[in-house]
Scaffold this motif. Structure first.
Motif, PDB file in Angstrom:
ATOM      1  N   HIS A   1      47.529  45.855  25.768  1.00 21.73           N
ATOM      2  CA  HIS A   1      47.535  47.549  26.415  1.00 21.73           C
ATOM      3  C   HIS A   1      45.814  47.102  27.422  1.00 21.73           C
ATOM      4  O   HIS A   1      46.165  47.750  28.766  1.00 21.73           O
ATOM      5  CB  HIS A   1      48.135  48.514  25.921  1.00 21.73           C
ATOM      6  N   GLU A   2      45.074  47.533  26.849  1.00 18.31           N
ATOM      7  CA  GLU A   2      43.511  47.783  26.715  1.00 18.31           C
ATOM      8  C   GLU A   2      42.948  46.988  28.128  1.00 18.31           C
ATOM      9  O   GLU A   2      41.782  46.423  28.547  1.00 18.31           O
ATOM     10  CB  GLU A   2      42.641  48.122  26.110  1.00 18.31           C
TER      11      GLU A   2
ATOM     12  N   ILE B   1      42.999  32.698  13.645  1.00 19.33           N
ATOM     13  CA  ILE B   1      42.333  34.279  14.201  1.00 19.33           C
ATOM     14  C   ILE B   1      42.734  33.503  15.522  1.00 19.33           C
ATOM     15  O   ILE B   1      41.863  32.673  15.974  1.00 19.33           O
ATOM     16  CB  ILE B   1      41.174  35.194  13.414  1.00 19.33           C
ATOM     17  N   GLU B   2      43.338  34.586  16.609  1.00 16.23           N
ATOM     18  CA  GLU B   2      43.499  33.932  17.665  1.00 16.23           C
ATOM     19  C   GLU B   2      42.461  35.038  18.259  1.00 16.23           C
ATOM     20  O   GLU B   2      42.878  36.156  18.611  1.00 16.23           O
ATOM     21  CB  GLU B   2      44.803  34.261  17.719  1.00 16.23           C
ATOM     22  N   ILE B   3      41.611  34.922  19.238  1.00 13.70           N
ATOM     23  CA  ILE B   3      40.945  35.685  20.047  1.00 13.70           C
ATOM     24  C   ILE B   3      40.597  34.957  21.490  1.00 13.70           C
ATOM     25  O   ILE B   3      41.127  33.669  21.250  1.00 13.70           O
ATOM     26  CB  ILE B   3      39.123  34.925  19.780  1.00 13.70           C
ATOM     27  N   ALA B   4      40.308  35.689  22.447  1.00 11.24           N
ATOM     28  CA  ALA B   4      40.804  35.719  23.576  1.00 11.24           C
ATOM     29  C   ALA B   4      39.655  36.571  24.741  1.00 11.24           C
ATOM     30  O   ALA B   4      38.779  37.503  23.961  1.00 11.24           O
ATOM     31  CB  ALA B   4      42.397  36.088  23.989  1.00 11.24           C
ATOM     32  N   LEU B   5      38.783  35.571  25.423  1.00 12.02           N
ATOM     33  CA  LEU B   5      38.255  36.302  26.794  1.00 12.02           C
ATOM     34  C   LEU B   5      39.631  37.247  27.582  1.00 12.02           C
ATOM     35  O   LEU B   5      40.937  37.296  27.950  1.00 12.02           O
ATOM     36  CB  LEU B   5      38.392  35.437  27.553  1.00 12.02           C
ATOM     37  N   ALA B   6      38.871  38.880  27.403  1.00 12.20           N
ATOM     38  CA  ALA B   6      39.421  39.772  28.038  1.00 12.20           C
ATOM     39  C   ALA B   6      39.387  40.574  29.329  1.00 12.20           C
ATOM     40  O   ALA B   6      37.457  40.473  29.056  1.00 12.20           O
ATOM     41  CB  ALA B   6      39.815  39.907  26.986  1.00 12.20           C
ATOM     42  N   LYS B   7      39.136  41.107  30.097  1.00  7.44           N
ATOM     43  CA  LYS B   7      38.763  41.845  30.799  1.00  7.44           C
ATOM     44  C   LYS B   7      39.378  43.431  30.655  1.00  7.44           C
ATOM     45  O   LYS B   7      40.467  43.225  30.908  1.00  7.44           O
ATOM     46  CB  LYS B   7      38.046  41.364  32.197  1.00  7.44           C
ATOM     47  N   GLY B   8      38.544  44.071  31.071  1.00 11.06           N
ATOM     48  CA  GLY B   8      38.701  45.886  30.841  1.00 11.06           C
ATOM     49  C   GLY B   8      39.894  46.213  31.867  1.00 11.06           C
ATOM     50  O   GLY B   8      39.562  45.774  32.890  1.00 11.06           O
ATOM     51  N   LYS B   9      41.071  46.545  31.400  1.00  8.70           N
ATOM     52  CA  LYS B   9      42.144  46.922  32.412  1.00  8.70           C
ATOM     53  C   LYS B   9      41.913  48.654  33.088  1.00  8.70           C
ATOM     54  O   LYS B   9      40.875  49.114  32.328  1.00  8.70           O
ATOM     55  CB  LYS B   9      43.832  47.609  31.895  1.00  8.70           C
ATOM     56  N   LYS B  10      41.823  48.510  34.503  1.00  9.07           N
ATOM     57  CA  LYS B  10      41.540  50.139  34.577  1.00  9.07           C
ATOM     58  C   LYS B  10      42.918  51.260  34.382  1.00  9.07           C
ATOM     59  O   LYS B  10      44.031  50.130  33.964  1.00  9.07           O
ATOM     60  CB  LYS B  10      41.583  50.090  36.038  1.00  9.07           C
ATOM     61  N   LEU B  11      42.642  52.362  34.912  1.00  6.79           N
ATOM     62  CA  LEU B  11      43.816  53.325  34.300  1.00  6.79           C
ATOM     63  C   LEU B  11      44.883  52.533  35.131  1.00  6.79           C
ATOM     64  O   LEU B  11      46.340  52.687  35.076  1.00  6.79           O
ATOM     65  CB  LEU B  11      43.471  54.648  34.927  1.00  6.79           C
ATOM     66  N   TYR B  12      45.188  52.338  36.474  1.00  8.38           N
ATOM     67  CA  TYR B  12      46.246  51.945  37.417  1.00  8.38           C
ATOM     68  C   TYR B  12      47.037  50.799  37.151  1.00  8.38           C
ATOM     69  O   TYR B  12      47.902  50.953  37.447  1.00  8.38           O
ATOM     70  CB  TYR B  12      45.879  52.130  39.079  1.00  8.38           C
TER      71      TYR B  12
ATOM     72  N   ASP C   1      51.923  48.511  34.729  1.00  2.25           N
ATOM     73  CA  ASP C   1      52.449  47.511  33.439  1.00  2.25           C
ATOM     74  C   ASP C   1      53.243  48.373  32.367  1.00  2.25           C
ATOM     75  O   ASP C   1      54.490  47.808  32.800  1.00  2.25           O
ATOM     76  CB  ASP C   1      51.475  47.443  32.292  1.00  2.25           C
ATOM     77  N   LEU C   2      53.477  49.583  33.080  1.00  2.00           N
ATOM     78  CA  LEU C   2      53.951  50.437  31.914  1.00  2.00           C
ATOM     79  C   LEU C   2      55.226  50.284  33.054  1.00  2.00           C
ATOM     80  O   LEU C   2      56.870  50.871  32.726  1.00  2.00           O
ATOM     81  CB  LEU C   2      53.704  52.086  31.452  1.00  2.00           C
ATOM     82  N   ALA C   3      55.014  51.002  33.794  1.00  6.24           N
ATOM     83  CA  ALA C   3      56.043  50.960  35.217  1.00  6.24           C
ATOM     84  C   ALA C   3      56.722  49.980  35.275  1.00  6.24           C
ATOM     85  O   ALA C   3      58.266  50.083  35.562  1.00  6.24           O
ATOM     86  CB  ALA C   3      55.515  51.408  36.688  1.00  6.24           C
ATOM     87  N   LYS C   4      56.151  48.457  34.684  1.00  2.00           N
ATOM     88  CA  LYS C   4      57.056  47.563  35.326  1.00  2.00           C
ATOM     89  C   LYS C   4      58.049  47.172  33.835  1.00  2.00           C
ATOM     90  O   LYS C   4      59.033  46.773  34.311  1.00  2.00           O
ATOM     91  CB  LYS C   4      56.242  46.292  35.225  1.00  2.00           C
ATOM     92  N   LYS C   5      57.592  47.483  32.348  1.00  7.02           N
ATOM     93  CA  LYS C   5      57.864  47.182  31.443  1.00  7.02           C
ATOM     94  C   LYS C   5      59.271  48.306  31.525  1.00  7.02           C
ATOM     95  O   LYS C   5      60.776  47.997  31.287  1.00  7.02           O
ATOM     96  CB  LYS C   5      56.978  47.530  31.023  1.00  7.02           C
ATOM     97  N   THR C   6      59.427  50.269  31.607  1.00 13.27           N
ATOM     98  CA  THR C   6      60.232  50.812  32.129  1.00 13.27           C
ATOM     99  C   THR C   6      61.650  50.323  33.111  1.00 13.27           C
ATOM    100  O   THR C   6      62.597  50.595  32.622  1.00 13.27           O
ATOM    101  CB  THR C   6      59.975  52.127  32.206  1.00 13.27           C
TER     102      THR C   6
END
Length: 151
Positions: free
Chosen positions: A14-15, A116-127, A132-137
């Motif tokens: 989510h983040e 443990i599975e770790i990942a390279l990640a970049k933070g999401k912005k609020l938009y 993502d929430l809109a697509k999911k619903t």
């Protein structure tokens, strides 16, 4: 034996935007592995850092083992992760150059060993989160309509 997932970090998806994934071993004590086998692990607020060419897991909560008495471990101690030198170099290069973070995704047992599975990640912005929430619903609504119509 195969792979048995013990705990996942759903908050990470989510983040963050997840990119490359790596599997790492975890250095544990005896009571920690027993608690992990019971499923008493929480990755919610944990994170991974590089220190002097080594990778460490911070803030991962592993509950004390009930029969551990005086040999029990600290719940949120720092744990070393086991990766190849090539993987560590790749992680450190991406973090310094591109501003990525390293996020733990899941803890699992593979042939009796805790990994443990770790990942390279970049933070999401609020938009991004809203999108993502809109697509999911939207996909959930479509699935509900298709199920009710029985196509």
């Amino acid at each position: 034996m195969g792979k048995k997932i013990i705990s996942t970090n759903r908050k990470a998806f989510h983040e963050y935007h997840i990119f490359d994934k790596f599997n790492a071993g975890v250095v544990l004590t005896g009571t920690e592995i027993k608690s992990i086998r019971k499923g008493a692990v929480n990755l919610k607020d944990s994170f991974v850092k590089l220190d002097n060419g080594e990778v460490f897991l911070y803030n991962c909560h592993i509950s004390p083992y009930e029969q551990g008495n005086r040999y029990n471990h600290e719940e949120k101690r720092t744990r070393k992760l086991l990766l190849n030198k090539k993987e560590i170099d790749k992680l450190s290069g991406k973090i310094k150059k591109d501003g990525y973070a390293i996020v733990p995704l899941e803890i699992y047992l593979e042939n009796g060993w805790a990994k443990i599975e770790i990942a390279l990640a970049k933070g999401k912005k609020l938009y991004d989160k809203r999108e993502d929430l809109a697509k999911k619903t939207q996909s959930r609504d479509i699935a509900r309509i298709v199920k009710s119509k029985n196509f």
